[in-house]
Design a protein around this motif. Sequence first.
Motif, PDB file in Angstrom:
ATOM      1  N   GLN A   1       0.994  -1.324   0.170  1.00 32.33           N
ATOM      2  CA  GLN A   1       0.662  -0.490   0.003  1.00 32.33           C
ATOM      3  C   GLN A   1       0.155   1.533  -0.263  1.00 32.33           C
ATOM      4  OE1 GLN A   1      -3.556   0.116   2.264  1.00 32.33           O
ATOM      5  NE2 GLN A   1      -3.441   1.758   3.571  1.00 32.33           N
ATOM      6  N   SER A   2       1.472   1.369   0.589  1.00 32.92           N
ATOM      7  CA  SER A   2       2.895   2.751   1.318  1.00 32.92           C
ATOM      8  C   SER A   2       3.377   2.603  -0.401  1.00 32.92           C
ATOM      9  CB  SER A   2       2.500   2.490   2.175  1.00 32.92           C
ATOM     10  OG  SER A   2       1.753   3.215   3.205  1.00 32.92           O
TER      11      SER A   2
ATOM     12  N   GLN B   1      -1.028   9.708   0.568  1.00 34.86           N
ATOM     13  CA  GLN B   1      -1.681   9.834  -0.687  1.00 34.86           C
ATOM     14  C   GLN B   1      -1.545   9.745  -2.117  1.00 34.86           C
ATOM     15  OE1 GLN B   1      -5.770  11.111   1.274  1.00 34.86           O
ATOM     16  NE2 GLN B   1      -5.789   9.160   2.479  1.00 34.86           N
ATOM     17  N   ASP B   2       0.402   9.735  -2.110  1.00 35.99           N
ATOM     18  CA  ASP B   2       0.339  10.043  -3.753  1.00 35.99           C
ATOM     19  C   ASP B   2       0.811   8.965  -4.313  1.00 35.99           C
ATOM     20  OD1 ASP B   2       1.625  11.376  -5.270  1.00 35.99           O
ATOM     21  OD2 ASP B   2       3.963  12.216  -4.121  1.00 35.99           O
ATOM     22  N   ILE B   3       0.017   8.641  -4.560  1.00 38.74           N
ATOM     23  CA  ILE B   3       0.289   7.153  -4.887  1.00 38.74           C
ATOM     24  C   ILE B   3       0.610   6.980  -6.546  1.00 38.74           C
ATOM     25  CG2 ILE B   3      -0.851   4.536  -5.127  1.00 38.74           C
ATOM     26  CD1 ILE B   3      -0.549   4.918  -2.036  1.00 38.74           C
TER      27      ILE B   3
ATOM     28  N   ARG C   1      -3.262   3.795  -8.599  1.00 35.18           N
ATOM     29  CA  ARG C   1      -3.984   4.493  -9.679  1.00 35.18           C
ATOM     30  C   ARG C   1      -4.120   3.542 -11.306  1.00 35.18           C
ATOM     31  NH1 ARG C   1      -5.475   8.903  -7.241  1.00 35.18           N
ATOM     32  NH2 ARG C   1      -4.334   9.019  -5.536  1.00 35.18           N
TER      33      ARG C   1
ATOM     34  N   PRO D   1      -7.943   5.374  -7.070  1.00 34.71           N
ATOM     35  CA  PRO D   1      -7.372   4.421  -6.803  1.00 34.71           C
ATOM     36  C   PRO D   1      -8.331   2.712  -6.672  1.00 34.71           C
ATOM     37  CG  PRO D   1      -7.776   5.904  -4.911  1.00 34.71           C
ATOM     38  CD  PRO D   1      -8.236   6.150  -6.031  1.00 34.71           C
TER      39      PRO D   1
ATOM     40  N   HIS E   1     -11.422   3.387  -5.039  1.00 37.04           N
ATOM     41  CA  HIS E   1     -11.591   4.888  -4.806  1.00 37.04           C
ATOM     42  C   HIS E   1     -13.728   5.213  -4.122  1.00 37.04           C
ATOM     43  CE1 HIS E   1     -14.346   4.033  -8.511  1.00 37.04           C
ATOM     44  NE2 HIS E   1     -13.271   2.984  -8.605  1.00 37.04           N
TER      45      HIS E   1
ATOM     46  N   ASP F   1       0.469   6.314  12.041  1.00 36.10           N
ATOM     47  CA  ASP F   1       0.232   7.403  12.337  1.00 36.10           C
ATOM     48  C   ASP F   1      -0.124   8.452  13.042  1.00 36.10           C
ATOM     49  OD1 ASP F   1      -3.200   7.204  12.432  1.00 36.10           O
ATOM     50  OD2 ASP F   1      -1.777   5.197  11.554  1.00 36.10           O
TER      51      ASP F   1
ATOM     52  N   HIS G   1     -10.784   9.549   4.212  1.00 32.02           N
ATOM     53  CA  HIS G   1      -9.769   9.426   3.603  1.00 32.02           C
ATOM     54  C   HIS G   1      -9.016   7.867   4.124  1.00 32.02           C
ATOM     55  CE1 HIS G   1      -7.375  10.671   7.619  1.00 32.02           C
ATOM     56  NE2 HIS G   1      -8.148  11.926   7.464  1.00 32.02           N
TER      57      HIS G   1
END
Length: 412
Positions: free
Chosen positions: A140-141, A149-151, A186, A192, A239, A387, A409
């Motif tokens: 994921q990350s 969230q900048d994938i 994406r 996403p 998404h 987080d 989010h």
Amino acid sequence: MPAANPRPPVTATAPGPPTTAQVIADDAEALAVAAALAEEFRAGAAARDAERGLPTREVERLSASGLLAVTVPAEHGGADVRTETLAEVFRLLGSADASLAQIPQSHFAYVNVVRLHGTPAQREFLFGEVLAGRRLGNAQSEAGTKHVQDIRTRLRRRPDGSYVLDGVKSYCTGALFADWIPVLARADDDRPHVAYVPRHAPGVTVVDDWDGMGQRTTASGTVRLAGVAVPADRVLPHHRTLEGPQLHGALAQLLHAAIDTGLAAGALAEAVAFVRTKSRSWFESGAETAAEDPLLIQRFGEPALQVRTAEALLKEAARGVDAARARLTDDTAAEASVAVAAAKVRAAQAAVEVSSALFEVAGTRSALASLNLHRHWRDARTHTLHDPARWKIRHIGRYVLDGTRPPRHGLL
């Protein structure tokens, strides 16, 4: 362990070696199995951490026990346990070995994605895999991007409707142990999606390069994806999760809170055992044993209150998620998210503070590296960085002050 389940085990034959898992029947059995496994895993936790011995056998035991399938819907053959039960499963495992408890957290998050957005055929297949003991990891990350969230991993569609997956993922907890790796990427529409990719598919490389000071045995390494072919029926529209009232983020965060709550309880239990059996009384106390020292008794009350508070908020938040699921609206989802945020903040504080207080109450000998009691603090300090709690507190404050609902989010 509890008696064998009357239902027959389920066996899978793909994508890796055959796996056989029991099928847990209900909440009570899930809790009994989790409690028994926690005691089993506790025995080797210190040595696994000290040697960074990856818990391959323990993860296989989790699979075979049926615990990894307890959220599969009843219509697909699962126990479909309450969220409160799932949180308690994670709390029990976290009290024994916080690293091991972290491994299936993403598994349950991505089982939930199947539940939310899978087609009937996708649900039938993927739930069948989970019931058979198959494990879902996570990719994921990403490291080096602007924010979480900048994938930048891309899922490009081919003319035949299938996809090609390319990217590099970091902090991929459990990927080394996974049968399937859900990959957040994406698509051509820039939204996403999640691609469920076999761990050993061509183009997938899992690198064991995690070197965190804590959670040393989570196998949270790097996943590289180079031209990975993905059939269309292995891609889900993630998404859509955030397009309406949702509990996906609350569920994921609740499991993190449960791990931290269990970690705090485990550290407190270890401090109690140490003081009762190994600590000497301070000469000024006049007490025969350390456990009779009045100042030490007072000091123990403080972390005990922290653990009890974290446990109470965890239960309240889990019940809130269950209540919201029964009647999902923007308001019920917001209330559940705020309750989970409160539980997560308190659990993180308890984990760090109680695992630090362990040394104060246990004394000089507790600092010996050979005892490895510092693993509790290292695990707590590492996991609670997942987080920032400060943002959760902000969202709680806004909700209380003017009724502003938490944002959608996925981290609340």
